[in-house]
Design an enzyme around this catalytic site. Sequence first.
Site, mmCIF file in Angstrom:
data_model
loop_
_atom_site.group_PDB
_atom_site.id
_atom_site.type_symbol
_atom_site.label_atom_id
_atom_site.label_comp_id
_atom_site.label_asym_id
_atom_site.label_seq_id
_atom_site.Cartn_x
_atom_site.Cartn_y
_atom_site.Cartn_z
ATOM 1 N N CYS A 168 -35.571 6.425 5.881
ATOM 2 C CA CYS A 168 -35.110 6.327 4.495
ATOM 3 C C CYS A 168 -35.597 7.549 3.254
ATOM 4 O O CYS A 168 -35.895 8.571 4.055
ATOM 5 C CB CYS A 168 -35.778 4.811 3.720
ATOM 6 S SG CYS A 168 -37.459 4.679 3.544
ATOM 7 N N GLY A 169 -35.471 7.314 2.271
ATOM 8 C CA GLY A 169 -35.995 8.191 1.313
ATOM 9 C C GLY A 169 -37.434 8.792 1.892
ATOM 10 O O GLY A 169 -37.424 10.151 1.982
ATOM 11 N N GLY A 224 -40.504 2.570 3.282
ATOM 12 C CA GLY A 224 -39.849 1.552 3.239
ATOM 13 C C GLY A 224 -39.126 0.905 4.562
ATOM 14 O O GLY A 224 -39.393 -0.071 5.007
#
Length: 148
Positions: free
Chosen positions: A66-67, A71
Amino acid sequence: MRVGIATDHGGFALKEELVASLRAAGHDVTDFGAYALNPGDDYPDFVTPLAEAVVAGKVDRGVAICGSGVGASVCANKIHGIRAALIHDHFSAKQGVEDDHMNVLCMGGRTVGPAVAWDLVQTFLAAEYSDAERHLRRLSKVATLENS
């Protein structure tokens, strides 16, 4: 090796590069998405099926992006039987498998460049769990926590 990979928009470009590299290296890759760059998508929609496939034995190991990778790591670890970690360095990519039987490598598409990411993935996939008594003992304690 059968490798699953998943991301949201934050790691889309990195995932695309890793899929190509994994396939070129001869791995059997299952892409759990995202399949298009969509700034409104959510990592649990892709990381959850990846983690479930690892637990079910449909893939041997998983890569979740994810970024930031945070997460994806949090989400993957909610699936019973997953041992995921956010990895930024070569030592942890290897040691996480050898000592802790890590089965999902998490990375940030906005924090790790493609060359480093590829090195981490190769290290993760080449590592083998040690089965040392102390590691088995520790994993047993972790499993007790997971089952309580």
